[in-house]
Motif scaffolding. Structure first.
Motif, PDB file in Angstrom:
ATOM      1  N   ALA A  28      -0.200  11.394  33.404  1.00  0.00           N
ATOM      2  CA  ALA A  28       0.194  12.422  33.591  1.00  0.00           C
ATOM      3  C   ALA A  28      -1.136  13.441  33.007  1.00  0.00           C
ATOM      4  N   LEU A  29      -1.474  14.495  33.701  1.00  0.00           N
ATOM      5  CA  LEU A  29      -2.544  15.258  33.236  1.00  0.00           C
ATOM      6  C   LEU A  29      -2.035  16.723  33.399  1.00  0.00           C
ATOM      7  N   ALA A  30      -2.247  17.490  32.487  1.00  0.00           N
ATOM      8  CA  ALA A  30      -1.985  18.751  32.303  1.00  0.00           C
ATOM      9  C   ALA A  30      -3.203  19.794  31.925  1.00  0.00           C
ATOM     10  N   CYS A  31      -3.052  20.903  32.486  1.00  0.00           N
ATOM     11  CA  CYS A  31      -3.917  21.998  32.153  1.00  0.00           C
ATOM     12  C   CYS A  31      -3.158  23.503  32.229  1.00  0.00           C
ATOM     13  N   ASP A  32      -3.728  24.299  31.786  1.00  0.00           N
ATOM     14  CA  ASP A  32      -3.353  25.824  31.868  1.00  0.00           C
ATOM     15  C   ASP A  32      -3.526  26.095  33.370  1.00  0.00           C
ATOM     16  N   LEU A  36      -9.501  25.966  35.759  1.00  0.00           N
ATOM     17  CA  LEU A  36     -10.150  25.794  37.150  1.00  0.00           C
ATOM     18  C   LEU A  36      -9.426  24.627  38.014  1.00  0.00           C
ATOM     19  N   PRO A  37      -8.605  23.780  37.449  1.00  0.00           N
ATOM     20  CA  PRO A  37      -7.786  22.886  38.645  1.00  0.00           C
ATOM     21  C   PRO A  37      -6.621  23.648  39.102  1.00  0.00           C
ATOM     22  N   GLY A  38      -5.987  24.761  38.348  1.00  0.00           N
ATOM     23  CA  GLY A  38      -4.804  25.311  38.540  1.00  0.00           C
ATOM     24  C   GLY A  38      -3.548  24.571  38.694  1.00  0.00           C
TER      25      GLY A  38
END
Length: 286
Positions: A28-32, A36-38
């Motif tokens: 599980a990876l998360a970002c805003d 950049l990855p969106g």
């Protein structure tokens, strides 16, 4: 010219360790969303076959992975294995028997002594399933001794084969202790238990069994339960503190108070021993 038969290769011996599968979950990876990855990572997580809808971010899956090798063996675990002897030749053997022993650095145990099989034709097997609690660390060797005779071969003498399978037993927990002497003749023992296995474990029980010269009470759980009563679980009307989950390299500390029964009990060199029971991720008791 007649081809000579290798009578020592008529039967094959295979040893397998019986292990439970392991749980497989997504990474599980998360970002805003503005980074950049969106939403690329979120799409990858949703497309992962091991992810469970609704709890993707918890890395919990509904797949099991079968063991790919022998794995690690730790002190206190039960060694479960499967030994199979099979006749893979077209020649029948008679009076076949199999004995399985476990050799440690100090002892030797007989795990199985299979009764004699009168005839073993092509495809016939001898199947043995064993369970043994590991009580020593260090090098261990599984010894499989096979005995059989081949009819119509002169002289008719028993053929004895031995196969050796070695494995290492490691220490699962690192336990460090400290003693503190109080002015009231009481002795306090601090124990730090660290998980040094390769997977998370659960501490089922960590108790100090005092020597006859002391009375013992554990301070860790009673103090925490008094401060945080909402975390206490109740089973059959009795309060119980939740089991400690330890990730790899994590540790937990315990504190015990030892009260001497007699005035000179404080001079005793033996105060007791720690009794520790732990479980693997899938609930195996060690």
């Amino acid at each position: 010219m007649e081809k000579q038969i290798d009578v020592k290769s008529l039967l094959t011996i295979k040893v397998l360790r019986l292990l439970k599968p392991t749980l497989v979950g997504p990474l599980a990876l998360a970002c805003d969303p503005h980074d950049l990855p969106g939403d690329l990572w979120e799409k990858e997580l949703n497309a992962d076959v091991t992810s469970v809808t609704g709890i993707d971010a918890l890395s919990l899956g509904n797949f099991l992975r079968l063991p790919q090798g022998f794995g690690n063996m730790y002190l206190g675990e039960s060694f479960s294995s499967y030994v199979v002897v099979q006749n893979e030749s077209q020649i029948m053997v008679t009076d076949a028997s199999c004995k399985v022993e476990l050799q440690t650095q100090t002892q030797k145990f007989v795990l199985a002594n299979k009764k004699t099989v009168e005839e073993m034709k092509f495809g016939t097997t001898i199947d043995i399933v064993m369970n043994h609690e590991i009580k020593e660390m260090g090098k261990h060797m599984l010894i499989v001794t096979l005995s059989y005779t081949v009819p119509n071969i002169v002289p008719v003498e028993p053929i004895v084969l031995e196969r050796y399978f070695k494995f290492q037993v490691k220490k699962p927990l690192d336990v460090k202790t400290k003693l503190y002497n109080a002015e009231s003749d009481e002795v306090f023992l601090e124990a730090q238990v660290q998980n040094i296995t390769s997977a998370p474990i659960s501490l089922e029980k960590v108790d100090l069994e005092p020597s006859p010269a002391f009375n013992c009470s554990q301070l860790s759980e009673s103090t925490i339960i008094d401060l945080v009563p909402r975390l206490v679980l109740k089973f059959n009307g009795k309060s119980q503190w939740p089991k400690k989950m330890l990730d790899v390299e994590d540790s937990f500390q315990y504190l015990y108070r030892l009260t001497p029964k007699l005035e000179n009990s404080r001079l005793a060199t033996n105060i007791g021993k720690l009794d520790i029971i732990w479980r693997t991720a899938l609930g195996d008791v060690s």
